[in-house]
Design a protein around this motif. Structure first.
Motif, PDB file in Angstrom:
ATOM      1  N   ARG A 176      12.007  -3.953  -1.871  1.00 43.65           N
ATOM      2  CA  ARG A 176      11.468  -2.636  -1.555  1.00 43.65           C
ATOM      3  C   ARG A 176      11.283  -1.863  -2.844  1.00 43.65           C
ATOM      4  O   ARG A 176      12.046  -2.020  -3.779  1.00 43.65           O
ATOM      5  N   GLY A 177      10.265  -1.038  -2.872  1.00 41.72           N
ATOM      6  CA  GLY A 177       9.991  -0.242  -4.067  1.00 41.72           C
ATOM      7  C   GLY A 177       9.091   0.919  -3.707  1.00 41.72           C
ATOM      8  O   GLY A 177       9.097   1.407  -2.576  1.00 41.72           O
ATOM      9  N   THR A 178       8.281   1.357  -4.666  1.00 43.83           N
ATOM     10  CA  THR A 178       7.323   2.436  -4.428  1.00 43.83           C
ATOM     11  C   THR A 178       5.997   2.088  -5.097  1.00 43.83           C
ATOM     12  O   THR A 178       5.952   1.350  -6.076  1.00 43.83           O
ATOM     13  N   SER A 179       4.930   2.636  -4.544  1.00 46.35           N
ATOM     14  CA  SER A 179       3.594   2.497  -5.115  1.00 46.35           C
ATOM     15  C   SER A 179       2.867   3.810  -4.888  1.00 46.35           C
ATOM     16  O   SER A 179       2.746   4.263  -3.746  1.00 46.35           O
ATOM     17  N   ALA A 180       2.425   4.424  -5.993  1.00 43.80           N
ATOM     18  CA  ALA A 180       1.765   5.731  -5.910  1.00 43.80           C
ATOM     19  C   ALA A 180       2.644   6.744  -5.173  1.00 43.80           C
ATOM     20  O   ALA A 180       2.152   7.589  -4.425  1.00 43.80           O
ATOM     21  N   GLY A 181       3.965   6.634  -5.381  1.00 46.82           N
ATOM     22  CA  GLY A 181       4.898   7.561  -4.772  1.00 46.82           C
ATOM     23  C   GLY A 181       5.239   7.275  -3.330  1.00 46.82           C
ATOM     24  O   GLY A 181       5.962   8.050  -2.692  1.00 46.82           O
ATOM     25  N   VAL A 182       4.732   6.170  -2.783  1.00 45.87           N
ATOM     26  CA  VAL A 182       4.978   5.810  -1.392  1.00 45.87           C
ATOM     27  C   VAL A 182       5.956   4.640  -1.329  1.00 45.87           C
ATOM     28  O   VAL A 182       5.834   3.678  -2.081  1.00 45.87           O
ATOM     29  N   ARG A 183       6.935   4.728  -0.429  1.00 49.40           N
ATOM     30  CA  ARG A 183       7.889   3.636  -0.269  1.00 49.40           C
ATOM     31  C   ARG A 183       7.186   2.397   0.273  1.00 49.40           C
ATOM     32  O   ARG A 183       6.356   2.486   1.177  1.00 49.40           O
ATOM     33  N   THR A 184       7.510   1.242  -0.283  1.00 52.15           N
ATOM     34  CA  THR A 184       6.827   0.012   0.113  1.00 52.15           C
ATOM     35  C   THR A 184       7.810  -1.141   0.260  1.00 52.15           C
ATOM     36  O   THR A 184       8.946  -1.082  -0.210  1.00 52.15           O
ATOM     37  N   ILE A 185       7.328  -2.189   0.908  1.00 48.71           N
ATOM     38  CA  ILE A 185       8.042  -3.460   0.928  1.00 48.71           C
ATOM     39  C   ILE A 185       7.060  -4.535   0.476  1.00 48.71           C
ATOM     40  O   ILE A 185       5.872  -4.505   0.828  1.00 48.71           O
ATOM     41  N   ALA A 186       7.533  -5.464  -0.342  1.00 47.31           N
ATOM     42  CA  ALA A 186       6.671  -6.512  -0.867  1.00 47.31           C
ATOM     43  C   ALA A 186       6.565  -7.666   0.119  1.00 47.31           C
ATOM     44  O   ALA A 186       7.545  -8.058   0.748  1.00 47.31           O
ATOM     45  N   LEU A 187       5.375  -8.201   0.227  1.00 46.36           N
ATOM     46  CA  LEU A 187       5.118  -9.406   0.997  1.00 46.36           C
ATOM     47  C   LEU A 187       4.609 -10.438   0.000  1.00 46.36           C
ATOM     48  O   LEU A 187       3.624 -10.196  -0.705  1.00 46.36           O
ATOM     49  N   THR A 188       5.296 -11.585  -0.093  1.00 46.94           N
ATOM     50  CA  THR A 188       4.957 -12.563  -1.123  1.00 46.94           C
ATOM     51  C   THR A 188       4.457 -13.874  -0.519  1.00 46.94           C
ATOM     52  O   THR A 188       4.797 -14.240   0.602  1.00 46.94           O
ATOM     53  N   GLY A 189       3.646 -14.571  -1.297  1.00 46.53           N
ATOM     54  CA  GLY A 189       3.232 -15.924  -0.961  1.00 46.53           C
ATOM     55  C   GLY A 189       3.876 -16.876  -1.951  1.00 46.53           C
ATOM     56  O   GLY A 189       3.721 -16.701  -3.165  1.00 46.53           O
ATOM     57  N   ASP A 190       4.628 -17.845  -1.458  1.00 53.67           N
ATOM     58  CA  ASP A 190       5.342 -18.795  -2.325  1.00 53.67           C
ATOM     59  C   ASP A 190       6.120 -18.079  -3.433  1.00 53.67           C
ATOM     60  O   ASP A 190       5.960 -18.357  -4.630  1.00 53.67           O
ATOM     61  N   ASP A 191       6.952 -17.127  -3.021  1.00 51.40           N
ATOM     62  CA  ASP A 191       7.825 -16.378  -3.939  1.00 51.40           C
ATOM     63  C   ASP A 191       7.059 -15.670  -5.049  1.00 51.40           C
ATOM     64  O   ASP A 191       7.580 -15.455  -6.149  1.00 51.40           O
ATOM     65  N   GLY A 192       5.826 -15.307  -4.765  1.00 50.60           N
ATOM     66  CA  GLY A 192       5.036 -14.543  -5.731  1.00 50.60           C
ATOM     67  C   GLY A 192       3.961 -15.340  -6.430  1.00 50.60           C
ATOM     68  O   GLY A 192       2.974 -14.767  -6.902  1.00 50.60           O
ATOM     69  N   SER A 193       4.120 -16.647  -6.522  1.00 53.69           N
ATOM     70  CA  SER A 193       3.101 -17.453  -7.201  1.00 53.69           C
ATOM     71  C   SER A 193       1.802 -17.485  -6.399  1.00 53.69           C
ATOM     72  O   SER A 193       0.727 -17.743  -6.946  1.00 53.69           O
ATOM     73  N   GLY A 194       1.910 -17.216  -5.096  1.00 49.30           N
ATOM     74  CA  GLY A 194       0.725 -17.156  -4.245  1.00 49.30           C
ATOM     75  C   GLY A 194       0.240 -15.744  -4.009  1.00 49.30           C
ATOM     76  O   GLY A 194      -0.599 -15.501  -3.140  1.00 49.30           O
ATOM     77  N   GLY A 195       0.754 -14.799  -4.814  1.00 46.45           N
ATOM     78  CA  GLY A 195       0.345 -13.402  -4.708  1.00 46.45           C
ATOM     79  C   GLY A 195       1.428 -12.533  -4.101  1.00 46.45           C
ATOM     80  O   GLY A 195       2.333 -13.020  -3.412  1.00 46.45           O
ATOM     81  N   THR A 196       1.360 -11.236  -4.390  1.00 44.81           N
ATOM     82  CA  THR A 196       2.315 -10.264  -3.853  1.00 44.81           C
ATOM     83  C   THR A 196       1.559  -9.034  -3.382  1.00 44.81           C
ATOM     84  O   THR A 196       0.714  -8.500  -4.104  1.00 44.81           O
ATOM     85  N   LEU A 197       1.863  -8.601  -2.164  1.00 38.51           N
ATOM     86  CA  LEU A 197       1.219  -7.440  -1.578  1.00 38.51           C
ATOM     87  C   LEU A 197       2.280  -6.416  -1.206  1.00 38.51           C
ATOM     88  O   LEU A 197       3.204  -6.717  -0.450  1.00 38.51           O
ATOM     89  N   ASP A 198       2.162  -5.203  -1.761  1.00 33.39           N
ATOM     90  CA  ASP A 198       3.083  -4.118  -1.427  1.00 33.39           C
ATOM     91  C   ASP A 198       2.527  -3.338  -0.246  1.00 33.39           C
ATOM     92  O   ASP A 198       1.401  -2.823  -0.313  1.00 33.39           O
ATOM     93  N   VAL A 199       3.308  -3.246   0.825  1.00 34.14           N
ATOM     94  CA  VAL A 199       2.869  -2.626   2.072  1.00 34.14           C
ATOM     95  C   VAL A 199       3.618  -1.306   2.277  1.00 34.14           C
ATOM     96  O   VAL A 199       4.833  -1.234   2.068  1.00 34.14           O
ATOM     97  N   SER A 200       2.902  -0.278   2.696  1.00 28.72           N
ATOM     98  CA  SER A 200       3.501   1.037   2.891  1.00 28.72           C
ATOM     99  C   SER A 200       4.547   1.025   3.993  1.00 28.72           C
ATOM    100  O   SER A 200       4.323   0.479   5.079  1.00 28.72           O
ATOM    101  N   LEU A 201       5.685   1.657   3.704  1.00 24.64           N
ATOM    102  CA  LEU A 201       6.727   1.866   4.707  1.00 24.64           C
ATOM    103  C   LEU A 201       6.661   3.272   5.288  1.00 24.64           C
ATOM    104  O   LEU A 201       7.520   3.661   6.068  1.00 24.64           O
ATOM    105  N   GLU A 202       5.646   4.024   4.885  1.00 21.45           N
ATOM    106  CA  GLU A 202       5.478   5.390   5.366  1.00 21.45           C
ATOM    107  C   GLU A 202       4.149   5.516   6.103  1.00 21.45           C
ATOM    108  O   GLU A 202       3.116   5.078   5.607  1.00 21.45           O
ATOM    109  N   GLY A 203       4.196   6.101   7.289  1.00 21.63           N
ATOM    110  CA  GLY A 203       2.962   6.269   8.051  1.00 21.63           C
ATOM    111  C   GLY A 203       2.362   4.934   8.437  1.00 21.63           C
ATOM    112  O   GLY A 203       3.058   3.998   8.840  1.00 21.63           O
ATOM    113  N   THR A 204       1.049   4.814   8.290  1.00 24.13           N
ATOM    114  CA  THR A 204       0.354   3.567   8.611  1.00 24.13           C
ATOM    115  C   THR A 204       0.682   2.511   7.558  1.00 24.13           C
ATOM    116  O   THR A 204       0.786   2.814   6.378  1.00 24.13           O
ATOM    117  N   ALA A 205       0.807   1.271   8.004  1.00 21.57           N
ATOM    118  CA  ALA A 205       1.223   0.182   7.104  1.00 21.57           C
ATOM    119  C   ALA A 205       0.061  -0.332   6.258  1.00 21.57           C
ATOM    120  O   ALA A 205      -0.341  -1.497   6.325  1.00 21.57           O
TER     121      ALA A 205
END
Length: 248
Positions: A176-205
């Protein structure tokens, strides 16, 4: 005479102390819950998180996308605002920056004199002063031009997001972290080697930040649902280039 009141006061003190201890424990437990006060996406399984954020992205009326994309051996720096009717913004590649504007099916390119001056084709069509003549003007890209499909991709919200929001390999939840001041959770593919997407935990995902697989670029996605003006350029700001644009 005094023993009974004393015992009663003692029991009452112990009871109040126990209540306070239980309340404190409950508050501490709430504070330790990483999903407290969020949209609950962090509690979902990785596949469900991805489905939720892709659905949110596709349903949004507009988005701003900024960062780098590596494709076909070239690095593109994008700053685009996109919606269903088209998009507008800038693209930089090979040290050259040009603007793009698409309104429905009409695609326009705007660049400085240097961009056009390096095109032999431009010189042939417009003479030695081609760069100056086209500098800062919108040039309509013919629908049949080889550049049309490639350039219009940068202005197509659905096509661009479908291509970018792809994680490769086994999905997993990251930190979990933040992006542009918004709390997020990371979604990874193959532990990050397949890409990482930070998804908002506030409001719409909404997806907020993407690190593409294989070092193919990093993008910030902001201003979800924020509308913006998208108008055809005036005839005074438009120049007819010809049948075919130079390669960018």
């Amino acid at each position: 005479m005094t023993a009974f009141p004393l015992a009663r006061r003692t029991r009452r003190t112990l009871l109040v102390g126990a209540m306070c201890t239980g309340l404190a424990a409950g508050l501490a437990a709430c504070g330790d819950d990483p999903d407290a006060g969020t949209n609950g996406v962090g509690r979902l399984e990785p596949g469900s998180i991805r489905s939720r954020t892709v659905e949110a992205a596709r349903s949004a009326d507009a988005v701003r996308l900024a960062g780098t994309v590596v494709s076909g051996g070239k690095t593109y720096r994008l700053d685009m605002r996109l919606k269903d009717e088209g998009g507008t913004g800038s693209v930089t590649t090979g040290g050259t920056t040009f603007g793009l504007l698409r309104v429905d099916e009409h695609l326009y390119l705007k660049a400085g004199a240097d961009f056009w001056s390096h095109s032999d084709d431009a010189g042939a069509r417009h003479g030695a002063g081609a760069g100056d003549a086209l500098d800062g003007k919108y040039v309509k890209v013919p629908a049949g031009d080889p550049s049309y499909k490639r350039l219009s991709t940068f202005t197509d919200k659905d096509v661009l997001l479908d291509g970018l929001l792809t994680l490769h390999g086994t999905l997993a939840k990251g930190e979990r972290g933040t992006s542009a001041g918004v709390r997020t959770i990371a979604l990874t593919g193959d532990d990050g080697s397949g890409g990482t997407l930070d998804v908002s935990l506030e409001g719409t995902a909404y997806p907020m930040r993407l690190e593409r697989a294989g070092g193919a670029g990093t993008l910030q996605l902001t201003e979800w649902g924020k509308d913006f003006a998208l108008d055809e350029p005036t005839s005074a700001d438009t120049v007819d280039y010809g049948k075919q644009l130079p390669e960018s």
